[in-house]
Design an enzyme around this catalytic site. Sequence first.
Site, PDB file in Angstrom:
ATOM      1  N   GLU A   1     -33.871  -7.677  10.355  1.00  0.00           N
ATOM      2  CA  GLU A   1     -34.630  -7.282  11.557  1.00  0.00           C
ATOM      3  C   GLU A   1     -34.159  -8.111  12.735  1.00  0.00           C
ATOM      4  O   GLU A   1     -34.017  -9.336  12.635  1.00  0.00           O
ATOM      5  CB  GLU A   1     -36.145  -7.545  11.412  1.00  0.00           C
TER       6      GLU A   1
ATOM      7  N   GLU B   1     -41.226 -10.912   5.046  1.00  0.00           N
ATOM      8  CA  GLU B   1     -41.761 -12.028   5.819  1.00  0.00           C
ATOM      9  C   GLU B   1     -42.975 -12.671   5.160  1.00  0.00           C
ATOM     10  O   GLU B   1     -44.109 -12.599   5.679  1.00  0.00           O
ATOM     11  CB  GLU B   1     -42.088 -11.572   7.248  1.00  0.00           C
TER      12      GLU B   1
END
Length: 443
Positions: free
Chosen positions: A351, A167
């Site tokens: 995720e 991320e």
Amino acid sequence: MPLSRNDFPPGFLFGTATSAYQVEGHGLGGAGQTHWDSFAATPGNVSRAENGARACDHLNRYQEDLDLVADAGFDLYRFSTSWARVLPDGTGTPNPAGLDFYDRLVDGMLARGLKPALTLYHWELPAALADLGGWANRDTAHHFADFAALMARRLGDRVWSWATINEPWCAAWLSHFEGHHAPGLRDIRATARAMHHIGLAHGLGLAGLRAGGADNAGIVLNFEPAFPAEDTLTARAAANRYDAVFNRFFLGAVTRGTYPDLVLEGLGPHLPDRWQDDLPGIAAPLDWLGVNYYTVKHLTEAPGPWPNWRTVPGPGPKTDMGWDIAPGALTDLLCRLHDKTSGTLPLYVTENGMAAPDGIANAHVQDEDRIAYIAAHLRAARAAIAKGVPLKGFVIWSLLDNFEWAFGYSKRFGLVHVDFETLARKPKASYAAVQAILKGRAS
Ligand code: IFM
């Protein structure tokens, strides 16, 4: 959850994930200080001033945790390696105990038939590098490549997949523009440099991994589909700017070597000199792309300088983070990513999961909301596959309740409940529901 493995193509992989600082216990085992330790020690940054010093004590309890992963029927365990545990000063002499821990962790996965899916950087920058400017300093990208090569030499013979960075939007924008994560800056120049240098670190890190003998390498990006909050030109433009910063900046950089004009409007004047020269290296070929998806955003225009947007709560149900629950947007996102990438690049949902205010009643956590959330998102993933998206796996965040960054231990994402006093693990109803899907039993 009337779903089963058979609803997915043969070879489709299911996994669950954690990250180093969130679970290991960073005060243990000779790890160096990180910028998350100093951020958390600064009043007002983290709920109840909590930190990752003990976390879930995964460092000592990893065998029990790996048993939980294997017993659920997962195929892979997605974990991350703390740079400061391996190299306490970020460069120089490694901490042998840190390397040994990751050796044992990987061997523990292999012994249980689990594929080790390793992420090199999940946000805990060594404090010694933060002292030198952290991600605003170009040298950090080169130090990261050395760390990547070191890890590849040590674990390249056993790790199944490698991700450079988790991320980057969070590591750059959320941390340097919004100030919500370490190092807690609100500075457009530091943001521009962090955005660029984190991309550069990915490109150099990929080269370091491959030089160290690792293969099957990619990156994990997070995405939030952006919608105008009302039907106006200005709201549509705000949503488009948000989309460019959140969803298109790193995607374009790593897959095509381009930055969106809408982002350059704001960040362009603050980027380092000759940033264009780095783009071909940032766009080095990937073996796969990881997609983290939790929610969507609704935007409208706000007064003030670029990026002048404001988020507005959506109409539907929310998780305990206040995030809108929007599984259908995952199908559209995966189709869009497939369209925007080479057409053959394998995608993984790396995720997906939800925070819920889970309470234990009679030694049981009946987390029905989480069961429904996971089932809806698995169905959304299946719908994308049916439309031709080369989606190869789905990873649930998280195995354990853990340190949820600025929220401390107040937000629970785990399939397994953790009592943060005793550190006892207790599988929730969602764990049993997922196990039923993966092992084909009624839950
Ligand atoms: O806990 C985080 C994780 O570290 C990165 N992705 C989102 C999760 C939930 O906020």
